[in-house]
Design an enzyme around this catalytic site. Structure first.
Site, short mmCIF file in Angstrom:
data_model
loop_
_atom_site.label_atom_id
_atom_site.label_comp_id
_atom_site.label_asym_id
_atom_site.label_seq_id
_atom_site.Cartn_x
_atom_site.Cartn_y
_atom_site.Cartn_z
N HIS A 155 0.84 -1.22 0.00
CA HIS A 155 0.00 0.00 0.00
C HIS A 155 0.87 1.27 0.00
O HIS A 155 0.42 2.31 0.47
CB HIS A 155 -0.96 0.04 1.20
N SER A 276 15.56 20.54 -15.15
CA SER A 276 14.42 21.41 -15.38
C SER A 276 14.92 22.71 -16.00
O SER A 276 16.00 23.19 -15.65
CB SER A 276 13.74 21.71 -14.04
N LYS A 282 16.79 20.56 -10.02
CA LYS A 282 16.04 19.35 -10.36
C LYS A 282 16.87 18.29 -11.05
O LYS A 282 17.77 18.58 -11.82
CB LYS A 282 14.84 19.71 -11.28
N GLU A 289 9.73 7.81 -16.20
CA GLU A 289 8.35 8.29 -16.30
C GLU A 289 7.79 7.89 -17.66
O GLU A 289 6.61 7.55 -17.80
CB GLU A 289 8.28 9.81 -16.12
#
Ligand code: ARG
Length: 461
Positions: A155, A276, A282, A289
Site C-alpha cells: 500500500h 528542469s 532538479k 516516467e
C-alpha cells in the site's frame, strides 16, 4: 491503374486511395514479402505453373527488388497500394509479363497474413533479446546488493525490511513470465497461412508443408477461412507487449519514487537523468516516467485492435489492415524504451546508507509479533499485543525499539530481556530464509534459479 483495375472504368478517388492504401506503413515488411514470394515461386514451379526458367527469372527479379529496397533506391509509384502490389509491380517492370504469373493461386489475403506473421516472429525475437538483457542487468545489480537492507512496502506504506537484491529480482521474474508468454505466442505465430488463397484454398497441388518449412514456419494452417483471417497472433503479441510494458511501468514508478530525494534510495546516472529549464536543482527520472507512461499506448494498441476484431464476419475484411500499425507501434515503443531502461538499471547507483536510514522501528512490528509466537502465543493475540506496543511507542513519540523490556512486559509477561534482539533489521531479513524469501542466503539461491531459468529459456528459442 490498380492491379485489380480490370472491372473498373474510372480511376480510384484520391481521398479513397489515401484511406485505403497501406504502403505508407506496410513497406517495412518488404523483406518478408519478397521472401514469401521467392518461396511461393519455387512452390508453383514444382507443380508446373512456372517452368524452371520462369521461376529463375522471377526469383532473380525479386532479388533485384530486394536489393533496391536495401539500397533505399526503390521508387514508389502512386499506384503502389501496399507492399504486395508494389513488389509485384516492380518485379513485372524488371522481368516483364512473366512476373504476372507469380500471383497464380495466391491472394493478398494469404500473402499479407504470411508476411505479417514472419515480421511479428522477428519482432518477438528482438523484444525477447531486450527483455533478456534487462534480466541480466537486474541480476548483476542484485548480486551487488544481497546484504543491502531497505524498507519494503505494501500500500506504499512501510511494511517489513527487505534486501535490495530481492526488490530488483522481483522484476526479473515478471520479465521471465513475459518471455515465456512471448515464446508461447511465437509458436502460434509460426503457422503458415500461405496456400489459403483468397479464402477457399488453392486449386494448385502445392506442397504447403515444404513451403512453410522453407519460410521458417513450424507448421501450416488447416483451414483456409481461418488462415486468411486469423489475427490471434497479432492480438496475443499486443497483449504480451502490453503486459511487458505494464511491468516496465511498475519498475518505472519504483525508480521515480526511490530516486526522489525524500527517499534517496537510488541515484540515476547523469547520462540518464534530466533537468528542469526553470528549477536548477532538479534531477528528474524522465526516462522512467516515459517507461511508466508508454504502457498507456501499449494497452491502447491492444484494446483498439481487439475492438477491431470483435464481431468481424468471416473471413478477410479490410478492417484487418489495422493489425499492422498497432503491432508496429507497440514493437517500436518497446524498442525505444527498453535500451534506456537496461542502461538505467546497469548504471543505477544504490545508496545503502539512505535505505538504512529510512528503516523505521515499525518495520519490525511483525518480528516482534513473531517473537511472541515463538514463545507460544497464538499469532492473532501476538498481533494485538504488538499493536498495543506500537500505540504505546507512538504515544510517547518514540520508536518501538525504545520501549524497554519492562515497559513491554506490562503488555505481556512473555516479553523478557531477550526482546532487544528483535530490533535488528539484518536479523529480520536473515530470518526470512525460506525459498522465495528476502534473506541474503535465500536471494542467493533465487539468483541461482534465475540463472538456470536463463539457460533453459535460451535453449528453447
Ligand atoms: N493491405 C492489405 C492488408 O494489410 C493487404 C490485403 C488486401 N486484401 C484485399 N483483399 N484487399 O490487409
Amino acid at each position: 491503374m490498380a492491379l485489380w483495375g480490370g472491372r473498373f472504368s474510372e480511376p480510384t478517388d484520391a481521398d479513397l486511395k489515401a484511406l485505403n492504401d497501406s504502403i505508407g506503413f506496410d513497406k517495412r515488411m518488404y523483406k518478408q514479402d519478397i521472401a514469401g514470394s521467392m518461396a511461393y515461386a519455387r512452390a508453383i514451379a514444382q507443380v508446373g505453373v512456372l517452368t524452371d526458367a520462369e521461376a529463375e527469372t522471377i526469383i532473380g527479379g525479386l532479388q533485384q527488388v530486394l536489393a533496391e529496397f536495401e539500397a533505399g533506391t526503390f521508387a514508389l509509384k502512386p499506384e503502389d497500394e501496399d507492399i504486395h502490389t508494389a513488389v509485384e509491380r516492380r518485379l513485372t517492370e524488371l522481368v516483364g509479363a512473366v512476373g504476372g504469373k507469380l500471383h497464380t493461386g495466391r491472394s493478398r489475403n494469404d500473402q499479407v497474413a504470411t508476411d505479417f506473421r514472419l515480421w511479428v516472429k522477428d519482432a518477438m525475437s528482438q523484444i525477447d533479446a531486450l527483455a533478456e538483457a534487462l534480466q541480466f542487468v537486474l541480476i548483476e545489480q542484485a548480486e551487488q546488493h544481497l546484504e543491502t537492507v531497505m524498507p519494503g512496502y505494501t500500500h506504499l506504506q512501510p511494511g517489513q525490511p527487505i534486501t535490495a537484491a530481492h526488490w530488483l529480482m522481483s522484476f526479473f521474474w515478471m520479465l521471465a513470465r513475459d518471455r515465456e508468454r512471448l515464446a508461447d505466442a511465437y509458436k502460434r505465430t509460426s503457422v503458415s497461412p500461405l496456400g489459403s488463397g483468397a479464402l477457399a484454398g488453392t486449386p494448385l497441388a502445392i506442397d504447403r508443408a515444404a513451403l512453410a518449412q522453407e519460410l521458417g514456419f513450424r507448421s501450416y494452417s488447416q483451414n483456409s477461412l481461418d488462415g486468411v483471417s486469423d489475427r490471434d497472433f497479432a492480438a496475443e503479441t499486443l497483449f504480451v507487449l502490453a503486459l511487458l510494458g505494464t511491468h516496465l511501468s511498475r519498475l518505472g514508478e519504483d525508480i521515480v519514487l526511490y530516486s526522489n530525494p525524500q527517499f534517496g534510495y537510488i541515484t540515476l546516472n547523469d547520462r540518464y537523468s534530466t533537468g528542469s529549464s526553470l528549477m536548477p536543482q532538479k534531477r528528474n527520472a524522465d526516462p522512467m516516467e516515459l517507461a511508466r507512461g508508454k504502457a498507456g499506448r501499449l494497452i491502447g494498441n491492444l484494446t483498439g485492435f481487439l475492438t477491431t476484431l470483435k464481431g468481424l464476419p468471416s473471413t478477410y475484411n479490410k478492417d484487418l489492415q489495422e493489425d499492422k500499425e498497432a503491432v508496429f507501434d507497440s514493437v517500436d515503443t518497446l524498442a525505444i524504451i527498453m535500451p534506456v531502461v537496461i542502461a538505467i538499471i546497469k548504471t543505477l547507483k544504490l545508496n545503502p546508507a539512505k535505505m538504512r536510514a529510512a528503516l523505521g522501528d515499525d518495520l519490525l512490528a511483525t518480528d516482534l509479533a513473531d517473537y511472541l509466537v515463538r514463545k507460544g502465543l497464538p499469532f492473532r493475540q501476538a498481533h494485538h499485543i504488538v499493536g498495543q506496543a506500537v500505540q504505546l511507542a507512538a504515544g510517547q513519540g518514540v520508536g518501538l525499539s525504545v520501549l524497554t523490556p519492562d515497559m513491554l512486559a506490562g503488555l505481556s509477561d512473555l516479553f523478557t530481556e531477550d526482546v532487544v534482539s528483535v530490533f535488528d533489521f539484518d536479523a529480520s531479513v536473515a530470518r526470512r530464509a525460506g525459498d522465495g524469501g528476502t534473506a541474503p542466503e535465500a536471494v542467493r539461491r533465487q539468483i541461482v534459479a534465475a540463472r538456470e531459468w536463463m539457460g533453459v529459456q535460451v535453449a528453447q528459442t
